[in-house]
Write a protein that holds these residues in place. Sequence first.
Motif, PDB file in Angstrom:
ATOM      1  N   GLY A 111      77.528   7.214 142.615  1.00 57.50           N
ATOM      2  CA  GLY A 111      76.943   6.049 143.275  1.00 57.50           C
ATOM      3  C   GLY A 111      75.469   6.154 143.556  1.00 57.50           C
ATOM      4  N   SER A 112      74.827   7.266 143.323  1.00 60.55           N
ATOM      5  CA  SER A 112      73.405   7.408 143.636  1.00 60.55           C
ATOM      6  C   SER A 112      72.571   7.152 142.394  1.00 60.55           C
ATOM      7  N   PHE A 113      71.352   6.677 142.624  1.00 58.27           N
ATOM      8  CA  PHE A 113      70.416   6.449 141.539  1.00 58.27           C
ATOM      9  C   PHE A 113      69.406   7.574 141.518  1.00 58.27           C
ATOM     10  N   GLY A 114      69.139   8.071 140.333  1.00 57.74           N
ATOM     11  CA  GLY A 114      68.191   9.165 140.238  1.00 57.74           C
ATOM     12  C   GLY A 114      68.857  10.495 140.541  1.00 57.74           C
ATOM     13  N   VAL A 115      68.045  11.517 140.589  1.00 56.27           N
ATOM     14  CA  VAL A 115      68.536  12.875 140.821  1.00 56.27           C
ATOM     15  C   VAL A 115      68.797  13.071 142.304  1.00 56.27           C
ATOM     16  N   CYS A 116      70.031  13.441 142.612  1.00 57.70           N
ATOM     17  CA  CYS A 116      70.378  13.671 144.009  1.00 57.70           C
ATOM     18  C   CYS A 116      70.178  15.143 144.351  1.00 57.70           C
TER      19      CYS A 116
ATOM     20  N   LEU B 274      74.232  16.156 131.181  1.00 59.46           N
ATOM     21  CA  LEU B 274      73.570  15.798 132.446  1.00 59.46           C
ATOM     22  C   LEU B 274      74.147  14.506 133.015  1.00 59.46           C
ATOM     23  N   HIS B 275      74.480  13.575 132.121  1.00 63.45           N
ATOM     24  CA  HIS B 275      75.053  12.311 132.572  1.00 63.45           C
ATOM     25  C   HIS B 275      76.400  12.545 133.245  1.00 63.45           C
ATOM     26  N   SER B 276      77.253  13.366 132.610  1.00 71.22           N
ATOM     27  CA  SER B 276      78.567  13.670 133.203  1.00 71.22           C
ATOM     28  C   SER B 276      78.414  14.431 134.516  1.00 71.22           C
ATOM     29  N   MET B 277      77.460  15.351 134.544  1.00 68.79           N
ATOM     30  CA  MET B 277      77.204  16.096 135.780  1.00 68.79           C
ATOM     31  C   MET B 277      76.738  15.151 136.879  1.00 68.79           C
ATOM     32  N   HIS B 278      75.892  14.194 136.533  1.00 67.82           N
ATOM     33  CA  HIS B 278      75.373  13.245 137.529  1.00 67.82           C
ATOM     34  C   HIS B 278      76.495  12.378 138.085  1.00 67.82           C
TER      35      HIS B 278
ATOM     36  N   ASN C 279      68.064   5.468 135.617  1.00 69.49           N
ATOM     37  CA  ASN C 279      67.061   5.800 136.652  1.00 69.49           C
ATOM     38  C   ASN C 279      66.687   7.280 136.644  1.00 69.49           C
ATOM     39  N   ILE C 280      66.990   7.957 135.569  1.00 69.35           N
ATOM     40  CA  ILE C 280      66.576   9.361 135.414  1.00 69.35           C
ATOM     41  C   ILE C 280      65.811   9.470 134.099  1.00 69.35           C
ATOM     42  N   THR C 281      64.618  10.015 134.196  1.00 70.65           N
ATOM     43  CA  THR C 281      63.771  10.178 133.014  1.00 70.65           C
ATOM     44  C   THR C 281      63.786  11.641 132.584  1.00 70.65           C
ATOM     45  N   LEU C 282      64.048  11.831 131.287  1.00 69.77           N
ATOM     46  CA  LEU C 282      64.000  13.190 130.743  1.00 69.77           C
ATOM     47  C   LEU C 282      62.595  13.497 130.259  1.00 69.77           C
ATOM     48  N   GLY C 283      62.069  14.620 130.706  1.00 70.34           N
ATOM     49  CA  GLY C 283      60.780  15.098 130.222  1.00 70.34           C
ATOM     50  C   GLY C 283      60.967  16.304 129.318  1.00 70.34           C
ATOM     51  N   ALA C 284      59.877  16.886 128.877  1.00 73.69           N
ATOM     52  CA  ALA C 284      59.989  18.010 127.943  1.00 73.69           C
ATOM     53  C   ALA C 284      58.764  18.905 128.003  1.00 73.69           C
ATOM     54  N   ARG C 285      58.987  20.153 127.732  1.00 73.28           N
ATOM     55  CA  ARG C 285      57.923  21.119 127.472  1.00 73.28           C
ATOM     56  C   ARG C 285      58.249  21.714 126.093  1.00 73.28           C
ATOM     57  N   ILE C 286      57.439  21.406 125.096  1.00 71.30           N
ATOM     58  CA  ILE C 286      57.710  21.788 123.713  1.00 71.30           C
ATOM     59  C   ILE C 286      56.702  22.839 123.278  1.00 71.30           C
TER      60      ILE C 286
ATOM     61  N   ILE D 246      66.833   7.959 124.731  1.00 70.83           N
ATOM     62  CA  ILE D 246      67.649   8.225 125.925  1.00 70.83           C
ATOM     63  C   ILE D 246      67.020   7.562 127.148  1.00 70.83           C
ATOM     64  N   ASN D 247      65.722   7.713 127.283  1.00 67.71           N
ATOM     65  CA  ASN D 247      65.040   7.143 128.463  1.00 67.71           C
ATOM     66  C   ASN D 247      65.055   5.617 128.461  1.00 67.71           C
ATOM     67  N   SER D 248      65.228   5.030 127.265  1.00 72.84           N
ATOM     68  CA  SER D 248      65.269   3.561 127.197  1.00 72.84           C
ATOM     69  C   SER D 248      66.694   3.030 127.238  1.00 72.84           C
ATOM     70  N   ASP D 249      67.675   3.912 127.296  1.00 71.15           N
ATOM     71  CA  ASP D 249      69.077   3.501 127.325  1.00 71.15           C
ATOM     72  C   ASP D 249      69.509   3.335 128.777  1.00 71.15           C
ATOM     73  N   PRO D 250      69.831   2.126 129.205  1.00 72.80           N
ATOM     74  CA  PRO D 250      70.203   1.919 130.613  1.00 72.80           C
ATOM     75  C   PRO D 250      71.564   2.504 130.974  1.00 72.80           C
TER      76      PRO D 250
END
Length: 834
Positions: free
Chosen positions: A430-435, A420-424, A98-105, A89-93
Amino acid sequence: MFKIRNPHQSSLWACLLLSVLLWMAGQVVQVGASHQHFHPHSIKIPGDITLGGLFPIHARGPHGLPCGELKKEKGIHRMEAMLYALDQINSDPELLPNITLGARILDTCSRDTYALEQSLTFVQALIQKDTSDIRCSNGEPPIIRKPERVVGVIGASASSVSIMVANILRLFEIPQVSYASTAPELSDNNRYDFFSRVVPPDSYQAQAMLDIVKALGWNYVSTLASEGNYGESGVDAFMQISREAGGVCIAQSVKIPREPTAGEFDKIIKRLMETSNARGVIIFANEDDIKRVLEAAERANLTGHFLFVGSDSWGAKSSPIAELEDVAEGAVTILPKRASIDGFDQYFTSRSLENNRRNIWFNEFWEDDFRCKLTRPGIKLDPDKKKCTGEERIGRDSSYEQEGKVQFVIDAVYAVAYALHSMHLDLCPGSFGVCSNMDPVEGRLLLDYIRAVNFNGSAGTTVLFNENGDAPGRYDIFQFQMTNHSHPGYRVIGQWTNNLRLNVEEMQWSGGDKSLPDSICSFPCKPGERKKMVKGVPCCWHCELCDGYQYQLDEFNCETCPSDMRPAPNRTACRPTPIIKLEWNSPWALVPASLALLGILATSGVVITFIRFNDTPIVRASGRELSYVLLTGIFLIYLITFLMIAEPGVVACAFRRLLLGLGMAITYSAMLTKTNRIYRIFEQGKRSVTPPKFISPTSQLIITFVLISVQVLGVFVWFAVVPPHTIIDYEELRPPNPNLARGILKCDMSDLSIICCLSYSIVLMITCTVYAVKSRGVPETFNEAKPIGFTMYTTCIIWLAFVPIFFGTAQSTEKVRNRTNQDGLGIMTNSRGH
């Protein structure tokens, strides 16, 4: 598991639970503030948006310990699948640019209570803790790093763990997407409104398993469930669906305790054998319980007896059946439709100690997978184990097979990513990253986006959710087969997508047997047997033969055949009863006919003699006119024998009626006239010398014919009232064995009617006897009276014996039962009746 009974109680419980959780979380924050940057039991992947992950990295620990041995497939494989999905996902443009997903596992250690404690990490960021009264040694307030905010959780695996965690996450409005939890209880959108899953619930699975049972022709099975939400709810769903659908009965419903004692599984096998006909066992259990059930069956020497139908917890896994292949042979298992993800295989087999340091459990996996030991500072190497070189490779130096739920882990991560993509797109156009509109992410809004996703998953199948957060039911059906002892394995034998498609011809059972085994309470009844149901068990019955003259009307009832029919050999229908009659070649006909023929010849000889010597004194003295009449009656008595043997018909029956009594009436009328004449002559001679009236031959003939006419008149009245006809008597020869039943063709002449027909002759005979008695004193020179008297005496004695015997045998029911030759007996009965 938390059970909320009403809204008022729900709010009270939620407040109480929230208070407890806040206190516990506060303790975590307060005590663990100094090491928030490192959690020894979790993996932290930095990102703009953090997802939580719950995986059973370790098995449940023994008494007193939360965690046990490492679970390579269900733990490491699935957890690495989440890391792989995040990398993709993080490598898919195109996805979340411009949003990186992290994790706590986190590791749940396959225990719901431990998972509950671990999952408090996910809600720490949502808890406001007052630290105003906390000071460092220098008097400054402490610097506490604020924990990352988890917007959604991927997991858990076990349904019991998901239920426990879901009760917390819903309070903090954190969406949860499971990749393996299938308990039907989780479909309750009122109690688990923030829970979704990419696997179908067990209610679909239970329906699929019921369809398999029916397709195999089974109707009597047992159920076996591990204690907990997954096992118990799965079995409950199966039992409920089977009750509603009908046709399948549950013989035993056995629960495996959460903490089984020694010998517990042997007791379970013994209990299952109490209903040994129920060979099919529906099993909703975890891997460890499945393995111990198979071990117990092997110890009991029951290899090949039980026919297991396993849920997705068994699936196509090799670990539950390792070294127990003979016991597991023929087991049918079910697994949500899946595909092997080639990209994950390439990713996972390329993992090494050098490139996978983010996985804190990878070293432990490495040691277990390659059966070696890594060197650690201060720890002495076990001399019995080889040293790990780090050059080992997964799949080359160890066996590797992709775990079955890897696809669903990837789909669960992608479902949240697409949401998250649809929500964004909607909140941050038009914004890059988390607004700012997505900081923080509102949980309930994210849940709506998750429920609305619709995309092609990693295996090419559509990923979507219904209103309860459930995925559609799509299953592959497997069977564990041993084509030879060196290459056993699971084989796909069918699919289920709302309906079952099962290739029965590809199935094989213990020993390679291709024929379908039985798992039924009662075998089908044979033709001619009815089912007598066992009360309370609709699949069990006793078979009862339709006995006597009954035939099988339907599955549950027997009915008596009509009187003119008897049951077929298989008693499924009635067939006509054979009809018999007296045959000319029968001994019962030949003997009477021969005697009658001799009588006719003798009578004819006498008649011829009389005719030849008609004018001689001796013939004239004997009363030749009445002698001819008497001989005619005797001739007719012999002749009636042939009418009795002849086949009954209207003409034959008419002549039987006419001649049966006529011959005797003629005979006794002539005898009566003669004895009356003798009596009157000698009685008149005592009083006068004048001869009595009506003693001439003509008068004697007239008197005789008048007496005979009474018999003839009675017969013709009988003709008018009841015209002669034939009947078939089915009651005469109807013994207990219906194969011996026969219908007798006879004239409609009852025993009573025969006696009535002969009654006039009896009256004549008695009257004649009276005159014979009165004439006993005639002079000896008149030698005709005494022979007549002797004849009448013997005739009376014979008739006195005949009448009661005749009626006695006619009323006896035993006369038929004691007959062994139905034809002969039918003939004898016919002759007697005639």
